[in-house]
Design a protein around this motif. Sequence first.
Motif, PDB file in Angstrom:
ATOM      1  N   LYS A 258       0.842  -1.196   0.000  1.00 56.05           N
ATOM      2  CA  LYS A 258       0.000   0.000   0.000  1.00 56.05           C
ATOM      3  C   LYS A 258       0.876   1.245   0.000  1.00 56.05           C
ATOM      4  N   PHE A 259       0.600   2.152  -0.916  1.00 52.86           N
ATOM      5  CA  PHE A 259       1.361   3.393  -1.020  1.00 52.86           C
ATOM      6  C   PHE A 259       1.243   4.176   0.281  1.00 52.86           C
ATOM      7  N   PHE A 260       2.339   4.830   0.663  1.00 53.54           N
ATOM      8  CA  PHE A 260       2.425   5.484   1.973  1.00 53.54           C
ATOM      9  C   PHE A 260       3.076   6.847   1.797  1.00 53.54           C
ATOM     10  N   VAL A 261       2.479   7.882   2.365  1.00 47.90           N
ATOM     11  CA  VAL A 261       3.064   9.223   2.320  1.00 47.90           C
ATOM     12  C   VAL A 261       3.087   9.811   3.722  1.00 47.90           C
TER      13      VAL A 261
ATOM     14  N   ASP B 190      -6.453  10.213  -2.477  1.00 49.83           N
ATOM     15  CA  ASP B 190      -6.470   8.833  -2.957  1.00 49.83           C
ATOM     16  C   ASP B 190      -6.725   7.904  -1.767  1.00 49.83           C
ATOM     17  N   SER B 191      -7.813   7.174  -1.814  1.00 51.41           N
ATOM     18  CA  SER B 191      -8.190   6.314  -0.688  1.00 51.41           C
ATOM     19  C   SER B 191      -7.285   5.098  -0.549  1.00 51.41           C
ATOM     20  N   ASN B 192      -6.443   4.852  -1.555  1.00 49.87           N
ATOM     21  CA  ASN B 192      -5.523   3.718  -1.510  1.00 49.87           C
ATOM     22  C   ASN B 192      -4.159   4.094  -0.935  1.00 49.87           C
ATOM     23  N   VAL B 193      -4.053   5.310  -0.404  1.00 51.83           N
ATOM     24  CA  VAL B 193      -2.788   5.780   0.150  1.00 51.83           C
ATOM     25  C   VAL B 193      -2.922   5.959   1.658  1.00 51.83           C
TER      26      VAL B 193
ATOM     27  N   ILE C 198       1.201  15.326  -3.879  1.00 47.47           N
ATOM     28  CA  ILE C 198       2.139  14.234  -3.601  1.00 47.47           C
ATOM     29  C   ILE C 198       1.389  12.993  -3.130  1.00 47.47           C
ATOM     30  N   ILE C 199       0.419  13.188  -2.250  1.00 48.62           N
ATOM     31  CA  ILE C 199      -0.409  12.059  -1.798  1.00 48.62           C
ATOM     32  C   ILE C 199      -1.092  11.386  -2.982  1.00 48.62           C
ATOM     33  N   ASN C 200      -1.520  12.203  -3.943  1.00 47.60           N
ATOM     34  CA  ASN C 200      -2.269  11.692  -5.091  1.00 47.60           C
ATOM     35  C   ASN C 200      -1.375  11.381  -6.284  1.00 47.60           C
TER      36      ASN C 200
END
Length: 250
Positions: A4-7, A33-36, A245-247
Amino acid sequence: MARKFFVGGNFKMNGTSESIKKIIKNLNDSKLDSNVEVVIAPPALYLQLAKAEVKQPTVQVSAQNVYDKPDGAFTGEISVSQLADSDIHWTILGHSERRTLLGETDEIVASKTKFAIDGGLSVVWCCGESLAEREAGNTVAVVERQLAALAAKISGADWQKVVIAYEPIWAIGTGKVATVQQAQEAHEAIRNWLKAKVSDDVAEQTRILYGGSVKGDNSKDLAKEKDIDGFLVGGASLKPEFVDIINSNL
């Protein structure tokens, strides 16, 4: 299983009540982005404020540091149990500023990491090389030394609580950014070390972030690389472009 992508947003020693509320309002009002998975790390004085202000379900609050003793006469430090009592479940450890300015050794960072994990926290664990070490061709050796100190302290399921942030010291706050190729090469080396020295599963499952002057206009290219699983963001986390950046994967 895909990582899972992480910021992470490291505010460092920046912010006031007013400015932190403004940053969080921007996050609350934006389509993220709900996947982050996102964590923001304000100065310790504002952890509770940030916790109260965050409304986005994908955003958590992190400390910037924690000590490796349960309690006692350690003026200015914060304990793992105090963070847990405050419903804070993340901390950043080993950031280059802690290592270079405050003298934290690889072993101190590893000890803090183990103590944090044992107390139920998850850790964004930072590593990276100086410009002199990069120019001498020692990037991989430096990062492997830092990883070895960590691996000497943690094992097994502990790794599930660790997100690694590769931050070349020469690119932090300087405006210089590792090229996409340089970043990917370092991330690949970290993953290969985990595979060789820890396990295939840990190598495959551990998220490795890039940090070092990440901005909205370079994050998309970096995010495309197979071993870059997100970012640890400094100065840009204080600005509206943090949302971009999150997106990065949208």
